[in-house]
Motif scaffolding. Structure first.
Motif, short mmCIF file in Angstrom:
data_model
loop_
_atom_site.label_atom_id
_atom_site.label_comp_id
_atom_site.label_asym_id
_atom_site.label_seq_id
_atom_site.Cartn_x
_atom_site.Cartn_y
_atom_site.Cartn_z
N HIS A 274 44.18 -17.55 -12.23
CA HIS A 274 43.60 -18.88 -11.34
C HIS A 274 44.75 -19.51 -10.12
N LYS B 180 47.56 -21.71 -14.04
CA LYS B 180 47.71 -22.52 -15.87
C LYS B 180 48.70 -21.62 -17.04
N PHE C 257 49.81 -22.07 -20.68
CA PHE C 257 50.28 -22.30 -21.25
C PHE C 257 52.01 -23.08 -22.20
N ASP D 130 53.73 -24.25 -23.43
CA ASP D 130 54.61 -24.49 -24.68
C ASP D 130 54.35 -23.34 -25.73
N MET D 131 54.03 -22.12 -25.65
CA MET D 131 53.79 -21.15 -26.19
C MET D 131 55.06 -20.10 -24.69
N GLY E 250 45.38 -13.61 -23.64
CA GLY E 250 44.57 -12.00 -22.93
C GLY E 250 44.00 -11.14 -23.27
N ARG F 200 48.24 -11.81 -17.94
CA ARG F 200 47.72 -12.24 -18.87
C ARG F 200 46.27 -11.52 -18.56
N ALA F 201 45.62 -12.26 -17.39
CA ALA F 201 44.82 -11.81 -17.29
C ALA F 201 44.11 -9.80 -16.94
N GLU G 107 46.90 -26.22 -25.54
CA GLU G 107 47.88 -25.86 -24.08
C GLU G 107 47.24 -26.36 -22.97
N LEU H 14 40.28 -16.64 -20.15
CA LEU H 14 40.44 -16.24 -20.67
C LEU H 14 40.18 -15.26 -22.05
#
Lengths: 305, 257, 345
Positions: free
Chosen positions: B85, B89, B91, B93-94, B103, B154-155, C216, C224
């Motif tokens: 992105h 973006k 997450f 709280d992870m 991913g 992640r990607a 989230e 994703l």
């Protein structure tokens, strides 16, 4: 079918709808400007009712004084609610995210638990009101029915209040600032509008108006119990969603529409089974809510985003 | 010469605004394609059309010979297209590792791997982008550069064949840009990737891309090698509307890198 | 070190050491055993234990959609009501089901409750596809609307089903249609164990990871590859199913049902327990429901009348200052280098 029954029900629906629409004006402002969904809506409305009742029964003051007092108490309550509950969550943030929205939702929800149970503690669950008090004659004849003058007083006050709020938002600098923040908070702060000041002001006005509407609700219902919070709060949400977030006129019109739908469906259901007409008519309001949420979430008067 | 992606006459309108206007191009497997254009040219919209976030009003998107137009994003991701992105973006709280695991769990091999295998895939991606030592941090605590690299990891964890990078270099300082470019070159080779990158950092994209596509007000106005595009009069006029970019182009044409 | 390696991979790790390092499962087993022991040893009255299980049950049910996916269903009491009415109407009007509910040490009642839960789940699945397109407050308001629609419809329809017997929307089960409370306990206990297992499984599965990603950032999750729409509907349907089952057994235990089962107050109970305990974990709602029950009791004993006012203030304090709840608070700390977060998951 007797057409006059339909007419009477529609008139009653209209008179109720105006009250409903005004009761939701504060909610629509809070939601539209700062994305605060006031889950304590019903309890905040009742605050106004009970202020007027106490002044009337305990101190013998005229309900008209009580109504004014309700407005003042409402403004103070708005001030306190902002600093006690909302400022920490929304005061300093530029963009109100979904997460913050849910936090304010839960904070207002906590307020609703406390207030509702305070009413039960202080006033019990029996109905309270102004008794036989009325301004002038108690009833006027309209069509083939009678209408309590208190209801007409409540509607007149509600309409005047909506007009004043509309003019305030449309014509004054402060009002325009509130609308600017509603449309684009970041842009508004760029042109020098202090967002904290606007949020405080919005809360004070929004809560103030909601508490004030409690006085009209009381005039309309003749008496209130804490339980009535659970009738007016969900209906207020329906009105706000139907009228479009932040739209004062939309709120009034939506209130009237809901009132008329209620009156109409009550008559229609009565044809089949009069015993169940009231609950079915009330459920139509919520079916309208879900349909609007799904097919036109910006409301009938809101603009498409 | 296999074509991994064909964008065929894609038009996307928002009300009266035409964000993409009959945009067509194709890319070969293993290419790095630069997608440039002034702000509002419709680059991010095009990415969103390719990944299925938006359904185009006209035109088709063909990936590996299959028409994927209008398929939902999660289906397209599983077919082998991943995206980072423009505005990161994570997450929040992870943990970093958990971010990358999402991913892996929902990428190319979705529903075929266990949590444990996903962890391994995620770890490898983090190593590739240099975030291995941050695996157990919460994503919210990362710096902007690290968040950008997390987007990339992640990607990559989705094990894509085509990777879409949306301004992955924006906001980084020159040294960080160099590092990021090295990482991109490295993962491209190691993962046998095809890459489309939207980029405003001109010298970087001119340096790394095999070919460039230029969008302007939703239209494709040029396509070719970096040299061809940089010397295209229409492109220069388009960028002259935006003095910042004009300056960069002049610099490049005058003194080179 | 085979055990250590297993942990590293996180695949099997079925060693004692692993469970000691990550004791959530042990704690859950203790809670379940605690309920059994309290029941067998007669340490509390049956009613108290049923109430605790009811609280824990509704908190764990809502947790599936609110805790994991972040969708706060404010009208979730609707499923309590649907389950309760479905159960009571079934055994009232269908003789074979009334016979079934008294068989097999409570297993019969459990099976009829599954039917009631399926009815609630069917409603959840069909409206879920629509209302789950809404986010945040809009979703919350839509579920409130759903709750009130159902409330008023049941108020209208139920009295018509048997005008001589049903007073308003209240149905009292005749003596030959109720089940002994011992058996209701067994059915509720079985339901709770399954609920705990489902919550635990979701927390540990890719499905749970997907739901957390939705909580989230839903748009990022979709890109994703998380099938967000399907996951949300499945979570909402599960939440509706179990809430319906608990509502069914709760009604059976009370010997009947009335429209108060749709009260927003029940939604309040569920949400407050999850908020106090902490969102997104299995232990959160379990601990939250135990605290809530104790708090409720304590306040009622020491501050009768104003107990719920104090409760409101406590909820406000939790929302403002401990927004992640008790488990969320603990998760941030380390004890001797071990992150509590890893332990409490």
């Amino acid at each position: 079918m007797d057409l006059s029954i339909l007419a009477i029900n529609l008139v009653n629906g209209l008179l109720w709808g105006i009250i409903l629409g005004f009761a939701a004006v504060g909610l629509t402002l809070l939601w539209g400007v700062m994305k605060v969904v006031n889950l304590a809506q019903g309890e905040v409305i009742l605050l106004g009712s009970y202020v007027a009742i106490i002044l009337f029964t305990q101190y013998g003051l005229s309900p008209l004084v009580g109504g004014l007092a309700a407005l003042l108490v409402g403004l103070v309550a708005g001030f306190l609610i902002y600093w006690a509950l909302l400022h920490k969550l929304v005061g300093k943030v530029e963009r109100i995210t979904l997460k913050i929205e849910m936090s304010t939702l839960l904070a207002m929800f906590a307020l609703s638990i406390a207030l509702l149970n305070f009413y039960y503690y202080a006033f019990g669950s029996e109905p309270r009101g102004f008794g036989l008090w009325s301004i002038g004659v108690p009833y006027v004849r309209v069509l083939d029915t009678t209408i309590r003058t208190n209801i007409l007083l409540a509607d007149a006050l509600a309409l005047i209040s909506v007009a004043i709020v509309y003019l305030f938002l449309d014509r004054t600098i402060l009002g325009k600032s509130i609308r600017a923040v509603m449309q684009d908070a970041q842009a508004a702060s760029l042109v020098g509008i202090n967002p904290v000041k606007i949020k405080l002001l919005t809360t004070v006005i929004g809560i103030g108006l909601t508490v004030f509407s409690g006085f009209m609700v009381l005039l309309f219902e003749a008496s209130v119990t804490p339980e009535i919070a659970h009738k007016y709060a969900p209906l207020s949400f329906v009105v706000v969603v139907l009228g479009g977030l932040g739209s004062v006129v939309g709120s009034l019109v939506a209130g009237i529409i809901i009132g008329l739908i209620y009156g109409f469906s009550k008559v229609v259901v009565s044809l089949f089974n009069p015993r169940i007409s009231d609950p079915v008519a009330l459920s139509t309001a919520f079916i309208v809510l879900i349909l609007i949420l799904l097919f036109r979430p910006e409301g009938i008067f809101g603009r498409k985003r | 010469m296999e074509e991994i992606l064909v964008v065929d006459g894609v038009t996307k309108r928002f009300g009266g605004l035409v964000a993409n206007n009959k945009v067509s191009f194709s890319m070969r497997r293993g290419e790095i394609l630069g997608l440039i254009g002034p702000n509002g040219a419709g680059k991010t919209t095009l990415f969103n059309v390719i990944t299925g976030v938006y359904r185009p009003d006209e035109g088709r998107v063909i990936f590996k010979g299959e028409d994927i137009t209008g398929k939902p994003p999660h289906v397209i991701t599983r077919k082998g297209i991943a995206k980072t992105h423009q505005i990161v973006k994570p997450f929040n709280d992870m943990t970093v590792l958990e971010n990358a695991m999402v991913g892996a769990l929902f990428g190319k091999r979705a529903h075929q791997i266990t949590i444990g295998q996903a962890k391994e895939i995620a770890r490898r991606s983090l190593e590739l982008v240099g975030l291995a030592d941050k695996a157990d941090e919460f994503a919210v605590k990362l710096t902007l550069r690290q968040k950008k690299m997390l987007e990339l990891a992640r990607a990559l964890s989705a094990e894509p064949e085509l990777l879409l990078l949306d301004e992955v270099l924006a906001g980084l300082n020159p040294k960080e840009i160099e590092e990021a470019l090295e990482i991109i070159k490295k993962v491209k080779v190691e993962r046998d990737l095809s890459i489309i990158m939207i980029e405003h950092v001109m010298h970087a994209v001119m340096n790394i891309a095999d070919r460039i596509v230029v969008l302007h007000f939703g239209w494709k106005i040029a396509e070719g090698t970096p040299e061809e595009v940089a010397n295209n009069p229409e492109v220069i006029t388009a960028y002259l509307g935006d003095p910042r970019y004009a300056l960069r182009f002049v610099k490049r044409k005058g003194g080179g890198e | 070190m085979a055990a250590g390696h297993d942990n590293e991979m996180g695949t099997k790790g079925s060693t004692l050491e692993h469970y000691l390092k990550s004791p959530t499962l042990l704690i859950l087993v203790f809670v379940v055993l605690g309920i059994l022991v309290a029941r067998i040893m007669g340490m509390s009255t049956l009613d108290t234990i049923m109430t605790v299980m009811y609280f824990m049950g509704i908190a764990l049910s809502l947790n599936i959609i609110m805790g994991f996916a972040g969708y706060v269903s404010f009208g979730h009491a609707v499923f309590l009501g649907l389950g309760g009415y479905a159960y009571v109407l079934m055994v009232y009007f269908i003789k074979p089901l009334a016979d079934l509910q008294n068989t097999g040490y409570g297993l019969g009642a459990f099976l009829v409750a599954v039917l009631a839960g399926l009815f609630a789940a069917a409603v959840a699945a069909s409206v879920g596809a629509a209302v789950l397109r809404l986010r945040g407050a809009f979703f919350a308001i839509a579920t409130i609307g759903l709750d009130f629609t159902a409330l008023y419809l049941f108020k209208a329809v139920v009295p018509e089903l048997n005008p001589e017997q049903f007073f308003g929307a209240q149905i009292i089960l005749p003596a030959d249609r109720i089940v002994e409370k011992d058996l209701v306990f067994n059915a509720m206990f079985l339901t709770l164990v399954i609920l705990l297992a489902v919550n635990y499984y979701i927390r540990k599965s890719p499905f749970g990871v997907g739901l957390t990603a939705i909580k989230e950032d839903e748009d990022a999750a979709e890109v994703l590859g998380v099938p967000t729409t399907m996951y949300k509907i499945v979570a909402f349907t599960l939440a509706g199913f179990f809430t319906g089952m608990v509502g069914a057994l709760f009604s059976l235990n009370g010997g009947g049902v009335d429209e108060t089962l749709f009260n927003l107050g029940h939604s309040i109970d569920m949400i407050v327990m999850i908020v106090i305990g902490g969102l997104g974990t299995v232990l959160g709602p379990v601990i939250g429901s135990l605290i809530y029950f104790e708090l409720y009791d304590l306040l009622l004993v020491h501050y009768p009348g104003v107990n719920l006012i104090i409760l409101g203030v406590i909820v406000a304090i939790v929302v403002l200052f401990f927004p992640e709840g008790l488990i969320g608070l603990l998760r941030k700390y380390r004890v001797r280098g071990v992150r509590l977060r890893d332990v409490l998951e």
